[in-house]
Design a protein around this motif. Sequence first.
Motif, mmCIF file in Angstrom:
data_model
loop_
_atom_site.group_PDB
_atom_site.id
_atom_site.type_symbol
_atom_site.label_atom_id
_atom_site.label_comp_id
_atom_site.label_asym_id
_atom_site.label_seq_id
_atom_site.Cartn_x
_atom_site.Cartn_y
_atom_site.Cartn_z
ATOM 1 N N MET A 238 15.338 62.341 -26.104
ATOM 2 C CA MET A 238 16.072 61.525 -25.129
ATOM 3 C C MET A 238 17.429 62.160 -24.858
ATOM 4 O O MET A 238 17.993 62.851 -25.730
ATOM 5 N N GLY A 239 17.964 61.904 -23.679
ATOM 6 C CA GLY A 239 19.255 62.485 -23.342
ATOM 7 C C GLY A 239 20.151 61.515 -22.595
ATOM 8 O O GLY A 239 19.673 60.558 -21.989
ATOM 9 N N TRP A 240 21.454 61.785 -22.673
ATOM 10 C CA TRP A 240 22.451 61.095 -21.853
ATOM 11 C C TRP A 240 23.059 62.121 -20.897
ATOM 12 O O TRP A 240 23.402 63.240 -21.314
ATOM 13 N N PHE A 241 23.194 61.712 -19.659
ATOM 14 C CA PHE A 241 23.791 62.540 -18.631
ATOM 15 C C PHE A 241 24.867 61.737 -17.919
ATOM 16 O O PHE A 241 24.895 60.512 -18.016
ATOM 17 N N ARG A 242 25.711 62.429 -17.180
ATOM 18 C CA ARG A 242 26.722 61.720 -16.393
ATOM 19 C C ARG A 242 26.966 62.471 -15.093
ATOM 20 O O ARG A 242 26.719 63.674 -14.994
ATOM 21 N N GLN A 243 27.459 61.712 -14.125
ATOM 22 C CA GLN A 243 27.779 62.316 -12.837
ATOM 23 C C GLN A 243 29.063 61.691 -12.309
ATOM 24 O O GLN A 243 29.131 60.469 -12.128
ATOM 25 N N ALA A 244 30.053 62.528 -12.090
ATOM 26 C CA ALA A 244 31.314 62.092 -11.515
ATOM 27 C C ALA A 244 31.241 62.259 -9.999
ATOM 28 O O ALA A 244 30.466 63.086 -9.498
ATOM 29 N N PRO A 245 32.034 61.498 -9.256
ATOM 30 C CA PRO A 245 32.009 61.616 -7.792
ATOM 31 C C PRO A 245 32.277 63.043 -7.339
ATOM 32 O O PRO A 245 33.224 63.684 -7.797
ATOM 33 N N GLY A 246 31.407 63.549 -6.471
ATOM 34 C CA GLY A 246 31.596 64.886 -5.937
ATOM 35 C C GLY A 246 31.203 66.013 -6.867
ATOM 36 O O GLY A 246 31.393 67.182 -6.548
ATOM 37 N N LYS A 247 30.648 65.660 -8.021
ATOM 38 C CA LYS A 247 30.248 66.685 -8.998
ATOM 39 C C LYS A 247 28.769 66.590 -9.288
ATOM 40 O O LYS A 247 28.134 65.571 -9.030
ATOM 41 N N GLU A 248 28.244 67.667 -9.840
ATOM 42 C CA GLU A 248 26.831 67.677 -10.209
ATOM 43 C C GLU A 248 26.613 66.889 -11.499
ATOM 44 O O GLU A 248 27.521 66.740 -12.312
ATOM 45 N N ARG A 249 25.394 66.421 -11.658
ATOM 46 C CA ARG A 249 25.037 65.728 -12.891
ATOM 47 C C ARG A 249 25.094 66.721 -14.053
ATOM 48 O O ARG A 249 24.605 67.845 -13.932
ATOM 49 N N GLU A 250 25.661 66.288 -15.170
ATOM 50 C CA GLU A 250 25.771 67.176 -16.326
ATOM 51 C C GLU A 250 25.242 66.494 -17.577
ATOM 52 O O GLU A 250 25.345 65.267 -17.732
ATOM 53 N N GLY A 251 24.684 67.309 -18.461
ATOM 54 C CA GLY A 251 24.193 66.789 -19.725
ATOM 55 C C GLY A 251 25.339 66.491 -20.664
ATOM 56 O O GLY A 251 26.288 67.269 -20.758
ATOM 57 N N VAL A 252 25.249 65.370 -21.359
ATOM 58 C CA VAL A 252 26.279 64.943 -22.299
ATOM 59 C C VAL A 252 25.808 65.135 -23.735
ATOM 60 O O VAL A 252 26.489 65.743 -24.550
ATOM 61 N N ALA A 253 24.615 64.610 -24.031
ATOM 62 C CA ALA A 253 24.088 64.702 -25.392
ATOM 63 C C ALA A 253 22.583 64.482 -25.350
ATOM 64 O O ALA A 253 22.072 63.825 -24.443
ATOM 65 N N ARG A 254 21.905 65.030 -26.326
ATOM 66 C CA ARG A 254 20.473 64.784 -26.441
ATOM 67 C C ARG A 254 20.138 64.622 -27.916
ATOM 68 O O ARG A 254 20.860 65.081 -28.799
ATOM 69 N N ILE A 255 18.993 63.947 -28.171
ATOM 70 C CA ILE A 255 18.574 63.678 -29.533
ATOM 71 C C ILE A 255 17.066 63.863 -29.622
ATOM 72 O O ILE A 255 16.331 63.479 -28.707
#
Length: 125
Positions: A34-51
């Motif tokens: 499983m993973g957590w991702f995030r996306q800020a306005p105007g930016k690409e989605r990026e990986g935060v953490a995975r387990i």
Amino acid sequence: QVQLVESGGGSVHAGGSLRLSCAASGYTYSSSCMGWFRQAPGKEREGVARISAGGGSTYYADSVEGRFTISRNNNNHTLSLQMNSLKPEDTGLYYCAAPLRPWYCSLEHDEYNYWGQGTQVTVSS
């Protein structure tokens, strides 16, 4: 069908903490990375953490290493992300995700086919 539902987002000041949760259903959760991702306005989605499926292996993006902790409970099919020492640059829409190949554990968002709707995290300075 696979369902992922995030919760726990909110607004905090820099230095604060939040805990995100993700409830999973519709597939063999305990067998899947499983993973957590995030996306800020105007930016690409990026990986935060995975387990990994069993929880024994975790990996973090450099930007959150030492501040965020990913964990999972395979009994109640939940995924968590504890976020401490939050910074304004952590602001974004946070998603939990499951990969199409459940054994393939990475932070490459192209490997993930199943996504929640996201929960907003806003960190003010």
